[in-house]
Design an enzyme around this catalytic site. Structure first.
Site, PDB file in Angstrom:
ATOM      1  CE1 TYR A 153       2.431  86.916 -13.924  1.00 44.93           C
ATOM      2  CE2 TYR A 153       0.324  87.526 -14.931  1.00 44.93           C
ATOM      3  CZ  TYR A 153       1.708  86.820 -15.158  1.00 44.93           C
ATOM      4  OH  TYR A 153       1.993  86.519 -16.325  1.00 44.93           O
TER       5      TYR A 153
ATOM      6  CE1 TYR B 176       6.665  70.992  -3.496  1.00 49.37           C
ATOM      7  CE2 TYR B 176       7.663  71.785  -1.385  1.00 49.37           C
ATOM      8  CZ  TYR B 176       6.354  71.298  -2.115  1.00 49.37           C
ATOM      9  OH  TYR B 176       5.312  71.514  -1.476  1.00 49.37           O
TER      10      TYR B 176
ATOM     11  N   GLY C  75      -0.611  62.063  -9.196  1.00 52.36           N
ATOM     12  CA  GLY C  75      -2.050  61.941  -8.728  1.00 52.36           C
ATOM     13  C   GLY C  75      -2.643  60.620  -9.827  1.00 52.36           C
TER      14      GLY C  75
HETATM   15  P1  NAD Z   1       0.431  65.418  -4.680  1.00 55.42           P
HETATM   16  O1  NAD Z   1       1.571  64.998  -5.357  1.00 55.42           O
HETATM   17  O2  NAD Z   1      -0.746  64.044  -4.228  1.00 55.42           O
HETATM   18  O3  NAD Z   1      -0.548  66.115  -5.801  1.00 55.42           O
HETATM   19  C1  NAD Z   1      -0.150  66.916  -6.587  1.00 55.42           C
HETATM   20  C2  NAD Z   1      -1.005  66.783  -8.021  1.00 55.42           C
HETATM   21  O4  NAD Z   1      -0.214  67.800  -9.095  1.00 55.42           O
HETATM   22  C3  NAD Z   1      -0.888  65.299  -8.610  1.00 55.42           C
HETATM   23  O5  NAD Z   1      -2.319  64.870  -8.891  1.00 55.42           O
HETATM   24  C4  NAD Z   1      -0.013  65.505  -9.876  1.00 55.42           C
HETATM   25  O6  NAD Z   1      -0.100  64.562 -10.738  1.00 55.42           O
HETATM   26  C5  NAD Z   1      -0.395  66.863 -10.253  1.00 55.42           C
HETATM   27  N1  NAD Z   1       0.821  67.371 -11.127  1.00 55.42           N
HETATM   28  C6  NAD Z   1       2.076  67.478 -11.039  1.00 55.42           C
HETATM   29  N2  NAD Z   1       2.650  67.937 -11.905  1.00 55.42           N
HETATM   30  C7  NAD Z   1       1.752  68.548 -12.850  1.00 55.42           C
HETATM   31  C8  NAD Z   1       1.589  69.289 -13.983  1.00 55.42           C
HETATM   32  N3  NAD Z   1       2.831  69.599 -14.562  1.00 55.42           N
HETATM   33  N4  NAD Z   1       0.681  69.311 -14.691  1.00 55.42           N
HETATM   34  C9  NAD Z   1      -0.701  69.222 -13.990  1.00 55.42           C
HETATM   35  N5  NAD Z   1      -0.762  68.293 -12.724  1.00 55.42           N
HETATM   36  C10 NAD Z   1       0.471  68.085 -12.277  1.00 55.42           C
HETATM   37  O7  NAD Z   1       0.311  66.418  -3.527  1.00 55.42           O
HETATM   38  P2  NAD Z   1      -0.571  67.162  -2.633  1.00 55.42           P
HETATM   39  O8  NAD Z   1      -0.017  66.643  -1.102  1.00 55.42           O
HETATM   40  O9  NAD Z   1      -1.714  66.764  -2.949  1.00 55.42           O
HETATM   41  O10 NAD Z   1      -0.318  68.410  -2.768  1.00 55.42           O
HETATM   42  C11 NAD Z   1      -0.944  69.454  -3.930  1.00 55.42           C
HETATM   43  C12 NAD Z   1      -0.342  70.727  -3.443  1.00 55.42           C
HETATM   44  O11 NAD Z   1      -0.151  71.229  -2.362  1.00 55.42           O
HETATM   45  C13 NAD Z   1       1.134  70.862  -4.041  1.00 55.42           C
HETATM   46  O12 NAD Z   1       1.332  72.334  -4.800  1.00 55.42           O
HETATM   47  C14 NAD Z   1       1.942  70.921  -2.776  1.00 55.42           C
HETATM   48  O13 NAD Z   1       3.037  71.456  -3.182  1.00 55.42           O
HETATM   49  C15 NAD Z   1       1.203  71.667  -1.777  1.00 55.42           C
HETATM   50  N6  NAD Z   1       1.460  71.026  -0.451  1.00 55.42           N
HETATM   51  C16 NAD Z   1       1.161  70.021   0.019  1.00 55.42           C
HETATM   52  C17 NAD Z   1       1.404  69.734   1.268  1.00 55.42           C
HETATM   53  C18 NAD Z   1       1.174  68.521   1.894  1.00 55.42           C
HETATM   54  O14 NAD Z   1       1.551  68.161   3.058  1.00 55.42           O
HETATM   55  N7  NAD Z   1       0.416  67.592   1.426  1.00 55.42           N
HETATM   56  C19 NAD Z   1       2.317  70.874   2.065  1.00 55.42           C
HETATM   57  C20 NAD Z   1       2.717  71.830   1.380  1.00 55.42           C
HETATM   58  C21 NAD Z   1       2.259  72.226   0.346  1.00 55.42           C
END
Ligand code: NAD
Ligand code: UDP
Length: 312
Positions: free
Chosen positions: A159, A145, A38
């Protein structure tokens, strides 16, 4: 009194859109992020709102805050990023989930997990329903993942059963839109950036694999409806756009057309365990949340292209 909403991963692509929407709805938002994928740019426009707070924190470590709801989104989502440090990816999904569930248990609040279509792996059932248990390689490059997210779902449901925690689990399918990082590595951002720079568009494999693409605003709406759903609606519920299943080759051609690009298409090696087909069955989301996506692929891509033009 405003409700305090914790969004982990709030500086990421989806998280930053969610924080913005929650603030618009009058909530008090705490964004927790370690800025692994992020960025501060994603949330800088929210910083002068008195009800928005940012905390740099890695959710693999315990967090002691008082909140009324938790959206657990923290986890790198792009294959390039989650495979860069796979051990950390499993940790954020498992230890991170335990920490956030522990927090929800202590303050007795509702918690939503951003799970993924990747829990279905390379699916043998099409379209994917929530009843399908998936076809996942436990030892491949995507496993940190896929299995991490599957284990997080297990923890959420344990939980719920063991501690009567009020949980919500959504399985998100490929989502795209403004604020994806230009070097995120996922297909929509890669293709738009390549097209706008008139560089070769990199198709992995023959491009006949499919994905279903959901626009960010629709997804955020679905997340919020799930959070608002009555107690007992635990999910898992698929959120994605079944009407916009495309081959990756079709996507490349559409992006070339919409950007007026001079890019050529080239083929690169297909990554190991890359799913062949993916499309959500969203009957549950329609029935239980009264949700369905509204933005079609062409309109959504135009918005994303507009955004990438401003930052490139
Ligand atoms: P992204 O990588 O843009 O966002 C993930 C965020 O989590 C980032 O801001 C990153 O810095 C933060 N992060 C990572 N590890 C961390 C930690 N240990 N502690 C605190 N913050 C942490 O991805 P996104 O597309 O915004 O995805 C968000 C969520 O949605 C994720 O959990 C992802 O698995 C899920 N998701 C997204 C998609 C998609 O198509 N975008 C699809 C399926 C699932
Ligand atoms: N892909 C591609 N070229 C790219 C990036 C991705 O052909 O530059 C393909 C990738 O191999 C996969 C699909 O596009 O088949 C979607 O990939 P993405 O990384 O966006 O997400 P996934 O659905 O695989 O998690």
């Amino acid at each position: 009194m405003k409700r305090k909403i914790l969004v982990t991963g709030g500086a990421g692509f989806i998280g930053s859109h969610l924080c913005e929407r929650l603030l618009k709805e009058g909530e008090d938002v705490l964004c927790v992020d370690n800025f692994y994928t992020g960025t501060k740019e994603n949330i800088s426009h929210l910083l002068d709102n008195n009800f928005f707070e940012v905390m740099r924190h890695d959710i693999c470590f315990p967090l002691y805050v008082e909140v009324d709801q938790i959206y657990n989104l923290a986890c790198p989502a792009s294959p390039v990023h989650y495979q860069f440090d796979p051990v950390q990816t499993t940790k954020v999904n498992v230890s991170g989930a335990i920490n956030m569930l522990g927090l929800a248990k202590r303050v007795r609040c509702r918690i939503l997990q951003a799970s993924t279509s990747e829990v279905y792996g390379d699916p043998k059932v099409h379209p994917q329903t929530e009843e399908y248990w998936g076809h996942v390689n436990p030892i491949g490059p995507r496993s940190c993942y896929d299995e991490g997210k599957r284990c997080a779902e297990t923890l959420f449901f344990d939980y719920h059963r063991q501690h009567a925690l009020d949980i919500k689990v959504v399985r998100i399918f490929n989502t795209y839109g403004p604020k994806m990082h230009p070097s995120d590595g996922r297909v929509v951002s890669n293709f738009i950036v390549q097209a706008l720079n008139n560089e070769d568009i990199t198709i992995y494999g023959d491009g006949n694999q499919t994905r279903s693409f959901c626009y960010i605003d629709d997804l955020v709406e679905g997340l919020m409806l799930m959070m608002k759903s009555r107690e007992g609606v635990t999910g898992p519920i698929n959120l994605g756009n079944p009407d916009d299943e495309r081959t990756i080759l079709d996507l490349a051609e559409l992006i070339i057309k919409l950007t007026g690009s001079k890019s050529s298409i080239i083929n690169k090696e297909l990554p190991e365990n890359d799913p062949v087909r993916r499309k959500p069955d969203i009957t549950k989301a329609k029935n239980e949340l009264n949700w369905k996506p509204k933005v079609d692929l062409e309109d959504g891509l135009k918005e994303a292209i507009k955004y990438f033009k401003t930052i490139l």
